[in-house]
Scaffold this motif. Structure first.
Motif, PDB file in Angstrom:
ATOM      1  N   TYR A 117       0.834  -1.203   0.000  1.00 53.71           N
ATOM      2  CA  TYR A 117       0.000   0.000   0.000  1.00 53.71           C
ATOM      3  C   TYR A 117       0.873   1.260   0.000  1.00 53.71           C
ATOM      4  O   TYR A 117       0.626   2.203  -0.754  1.00 53.71           O
ATOM      5  CB  TYR A 117      -0.911  -0.012   1.218  1.00 53.71           C
ATOM      6  CG  TYR A 117      -1.696   1.268   1.420  1.00 53.71           C
ATOM      7  CD1 TYR A 117      -2.840   1.533   0.686  1.00 53.71           C
ATOM      8  CD2 TYR A 117      -1.273   2.215   2.367  1.00 53.71           C
ATOM      9  CE1 TYR A 117      -3.564   2.710   0.872  1.00 53.71           C
ATOM     10  CE2 TYR A 117      -1.991   3.391   2.554  1.00 53.71           C
ATOM     11  CZ  TYR A 117      -3.126   3.623   1.807  1.00 53.71           C
ATOM     12  OH  TYR A 117      -3.821   4.800   1.989  1.00 53.71           O
ATOM     13  N   VAL A 120       2.586   1.960  -3.409  1.00 48.24           N
ATOM     14  CA  VAL A 120       1.747   2.511  -4.476  1.00 48.24           C
ATOM     15  C   VAL A 120       1.227   3.902  -4.127  1.00 48.24           C
ATOM     16  O   VAL A 120       1.276   4.820  -4.942  1.00 48.24           O
ATOM     17  CB  VAL A 120       0.572   1.556  -4.772  1.00 48.24           C
ATOM     18  CG1 VAL A 120      -0.393   2.179  -5.779  1.00 48.24           C
ATOM     19  CG2 VAL A 120       1.091   0.233  -5.301  1.00 48.24           C
ATOM     20  N   CYS A 121       0.742   4.065  -2.912  1.00 46.86           N
ATOM     21  CA  CYS A 121       0.095   5.322  -2.539  1.00 46.86           C
ATOM     22  C   CYS A 121       1.086   6.403  -2.117  1.00 46.86           C
ATOM     23  O   CYS A 121       0.784   7.601  -2.227  1.00 46.86           O
ATOM     24  CB  CYS A 121      -0.902   5.072  -1.412  1.00 46.86           C
ATOM     25  SG  CYS A 121      -2.231   3.926  -1.859  1.00 46.86           S
ATOM     26  N   TYR A 122       2.243   5.988  -1.621  1.00 46.97           N
ATOM     27  CA  TYR A 122       3.262   6.962  -1.214  1.00 46.97           C
ATOM     28  C   TYR A 122       4.620   6.562  -1.800  1.00 46.97           C
ATOM     29  O   TYR A 122       5.568   6.264  -1.056  1.00 46.97           O
ATOM     30  CB  TYR A 122       3.352   7.044   0.316  1.00 46.97           C
ATOM     31  CG  TYR A 122       2.046   7.383   0.978  1.00 46.97           C
ATOM     32  CD1 TYR A 122       1.609   8.706   1.070  1.00 46.97           C
ATOM     33  CD2 TYR A 122       1.234   6.385   1.505  1.00 46.97           C
ATOM     34  CE1 TYR A 122       0.398   9.025   1.682  1.00 46.97           C
ATOM     35  CE2 TYR A 122       0.020   6.695   2.120  1.00 46.97           C
ATOM     36  CZ  TYR A 122      -0.385   8.008   2.195  1.00 46.97           C
ATOM     37  OH  TYR A 122      -1.581   8.311   2.800  1.00 46.97           O
ATOM     38  N   GLY A 210      -7.438   0.861  -1.073  1.00 42.35           N
ATOM     39  CA  GLY A 210      -6.572   2.025  -1.217  1.00 42.35           C
ATOM     40  C   GLY A 210      -5.738   1.980  -2.474  1.00 42.35           C
ATOM     41  O   GLY A 210      -5.549   2.997  -3.159  1.00 42.35           O
ATOM     42  N   VAL A 211      -5.248   0.802  -2.820  1.00 40.18           N
ATOM     43  CA  VAL A 211      -4.448   0.650  -4.043  1.00 40.18           C
ATOM     44  C   VAL A 211      -5.321   0.850  -5.281  1.00 40.18           C
ATOM     45  O   VAL A 211      -4.891   1.465  -6.268  1.00 40.18           O
ATOM     46  CB  VAL A 211      -3.771  -0.740  -4.059  1.00 40.18           C
ATOM     47  CG1 VAL A 211      -3.169  -1.044  -5.441  1.00 40.18           C
ATOM     48  CG2 VAL A 211      -2.696  -0.820  -2.990  1.00 40.18           C
ATOM     49  N   ALA A 214      -5.846   4.510  -5.671  1.00 40.61           N
ATOM     50  CA  ALA A 214      -4.620   5.155  -6.131  1.00 40.61           C
ATOM     51  C   ALA A 214      -4.331   4.835  -7.591  1.00 40.61           C
ATOM     52  O   ALA A 214      -3.745   5.652  -8.313  1.00 40.61           O
ATOM     53  CB  ALA A 214      -3.444   4.717  -5.262  1.00 40.61           C
ATOM     54  N   SER A 217      -5.518   7.274 -10.132  1.00 36.54           N
ATOM     55  CA  SER A 217      -4.879   8.583 -10.186  1.00 36.54           C
ATOM     56  C   SER A 217      -3.935   8.660 -11.374  1.00 36.54           C
ATOM     57  O   SER A 217      -3.218   7.718 -11.699  1.00 36.54           O
ATOM     58  CB  SER A 217      -4.114   8.847  -8.883  1.00 36.54           C
ATOM     59  OG  SER A 217      -3.364  10.031  -8.967  1.00 36.54           O
ATOM     60  N   SER A 219      -1.261  10.311 -11.613  1.00 31.74           N
ATOM     61  CA  SER A 219       0.146  10.399 -11.216  1.00 31.74           C
ATOM     62  C   SER A 219       0.725   9.067 -10.751  1.00 31.74           C
ATOM     63  O   SER A 219       1.895   8.987 -10.415  1.00 31.74           O
ATOM     64  CB  SER A 219       0.299  11.428 -10.086  1.00 31.74           C
ATOM     65  OG  SER A 219      -0.478  11.037  -8.961  1.00 31.74           O
ATOM     66  N   THR A 220      -0.099   8.051 -10.739  1.00 31.27           N
ATOM     67  CA  THR A 220       0.347   6.742 -10.246  1.00 31.27           C
ATOM     68  C   THR A 220       0.834   5.862 -11.393  1.00 31.27           C
ATOM     69  O   THR A 220       0.258   5.854 -12.474  1.00 31.27           O
ATOM     70  CB  THR A 220      -0.806   6.022  -9.509  1.00 31.27           C
ATOM     71  OG1 THR A 220      -1.287   6.875  -8.472  1.00 31.27           O
ATOM     72  CG2 THR A 220      -0.334   4.714  -8.908  1.00 31.27           C
ATOM     73  N   ALA A 225       0.816  -0.243  -9.809  1.00 32.54           N
ATOM     74  CA  ALA A 225      -0.440  -0.356  -9.078  1.00 32.54           C
ATOM     75  C   ALA A 225      -1.145  -1.670  -9.388  1.00 32.54           C
ATOM     76  O   ALA A 225      -1.728  -2.300  -8.504  1.00 32.54           O
ATOM     77  CB  ALA A 225      -1.343   0.827  -9.410  1.00 32.54           C
ATOM     78  N   ARG A 229      -1.987  -4.508  -6.707  1.00 31.49           N
ATOM     79  CA  ARG A 229      -3.372  -4.951  -6.540  1.00 31.49           C
ATOM     80  C   ARG A 229      -3.465  -6.473  -6.604  1.00 31.49           C
ATOM     81  O   ARG A 229      -4.139  -7.113  -5.779  1.00 31.49           O
ATOM     82  CB  ARG A 229      -4.246  -4.330  -7.620  1.00 31.49           C
ATOM     83  CG  ARG A 229      -5.730  -4.672  -7.503  1.00 31.49           C
ATOM     84  CD  ARG A 229      -6.466  -4.192  -8.736  1.00 31.49           C
ATOM     85  NE  ARG A 229      -5.939  -4.852  -9.934  1.00 31.49           N
ATOM     86  CZ  ARG A 229      -6.213  -4.450 -11.178  1.00 31.49           C
ATOM     87  NH1 ARG A 229      -6.970  -3.387 -11.386  1.00 31.49           N
ATOM     88  NH2 ARG A 229      -5.708  -5.111 -12.209  1.00 31.49           N
TER      89      ARG A 229
END
Length: 316
Positions: A117, A120-122, A210-211, A214, A217, A219-220, A225, A229
């Motif tokens: 998580y 991918v998110c940070y 959450g993934v 994200a 997005s 920018s991901t 991702a 997932r």
């Protein structure tokens, strides 16, 4: 758990040849899974890239707990087949080790899910958050939490009046079920198991959601991702498979009311392999085949260190 059904159902209604065949097939299956896990553990310690990457360190912890769980389960199974009785203290040690390692796996899956998580998110903070030091601290926290629960189980077990027994020698074969000597222990085990798997399930599902969010997005990294997932989905499947071991005894108790003892022994062996042993080996198979970094090294050791190139492995 694995020895309880054999204890209560073994009689002369099943021929010696069939008994030996069932025991042999079950033991061989378990030994194969155990060997695969041990080779996978050796693989994860054979290269610096595995020893210095956080997700591989977490995978090693998961596989180590699963391997110990398989070994203890098979040992109790062999003791029951050989009709060897243990004392309460010795059986208690085996049961506590089995309980400890069975709880390590779902919590490690939670930490592995959180790592994906964060990746991918940070992504910009991943290297500062997911460090070897923090990973070691997370693993230590997992073992400490599970050890605390084991300590509580020991305290509850000591409430049983062992001094009233004529001997500490058990009259039945050692199993987790037989060590629930007081109603409080049974209630505590049910409550803790529900809390553990509900919490672990919610954590993995939350990371998965959450993934997915994200991934939408702009920018991901879409490819990263998507891989995360799929990995989280595998973690959820692994968690469900580990949870399935908790229904081993209830299934046997339900089956004992409708089938013969001979059939119950057959069912017990099948459930032991597919519900208790196999889920603990799937981690090695999943990551060994799926991970492109682990795959060639694992195949190298599985093939007794034959000189297989990465190109050859890829072509196969």
């Amino acid at each position: 758990m694995s020895s309880q059904a054999w204890t209560n159902t073994t009689d002369d209604s099943m021929g010696l040849v069939e008994k030996m065949l069932l025991v042999t097939l079950t033991t061989i299956s378990c030994c194969i899974f155990l060997i695969i896990n041990v080779i996978m553990l050796f693989t994860l310690r054979s290269r610096p890239v595995f020893r210095e990457t956080c997700r591989y360190i977490l995978l090693y912890n998961l596989l180590f707990a699963d391997t110990v769980q398989i070994a203890v389960s098979q040992l109790l199974y062999i003791l029951s087949v050989c009709r060897i009785m243990l004392t309460y203290p010795v059986c208690g040690v085996f049961v506590m080790v089995a309980n400890l390692t069975s709880e390590i796996s779902p919590l490690t899956l939670v930490v592995m899910s959180l790592e994906r998580y964060v990746a991918v998110c940070y992504p910009l903070r991943h290297t500062t958050i997911i460090t070897i030091r923090n990973t070691g601290a997370a693993i230590t926290a997992v073992w400490a939490f599970c050890s605390l629960n084991t300590g509580v189980r020991v305290l509850l077990l000591l409430q049983f009046p062992f001094e009233q027994l004529q001997s500490l020698q058990m009259k039945q074969f050692c199993s987790t079920f037989l060590m629930f000597l007081t109603p409080v222990t049974v209630d505590y085990d049910k409550a803790y198991t529900c809390f553990l798997f509900v919490s672990a399930g919610l954590s993995v599902i939350s990371s998965y959601i959450g993934v997915i969010i994200a991934a939408r997005s702009a920018s991901t990294d879409k490819a990263s991702a998507r891989r995360a997932r799929n990995t989280l989905l595998l973690h959820l499947v692994q968690l469900c498979l580990i949870l399935s071991s908790t229904i081993h005894n209830p299934l046997l108790i339900a089956a004992s009311n409708v089938v013969t003892r001979t059939m119950l022994i057959r069912i017990q062996n099948i459930l032991y392999v597919f519900i208790i042993v196999l889920p603990r080996c799937l981690s090695a198979l999943i990551y060994g085949i799926r991970d492109k970094t682990i795959r060639p090294v694992l195949l190298y050791y599985l093939c007794c260190r034959l000189k297989l190139s990465v190109v050859t492995v890829t072509e196969r």
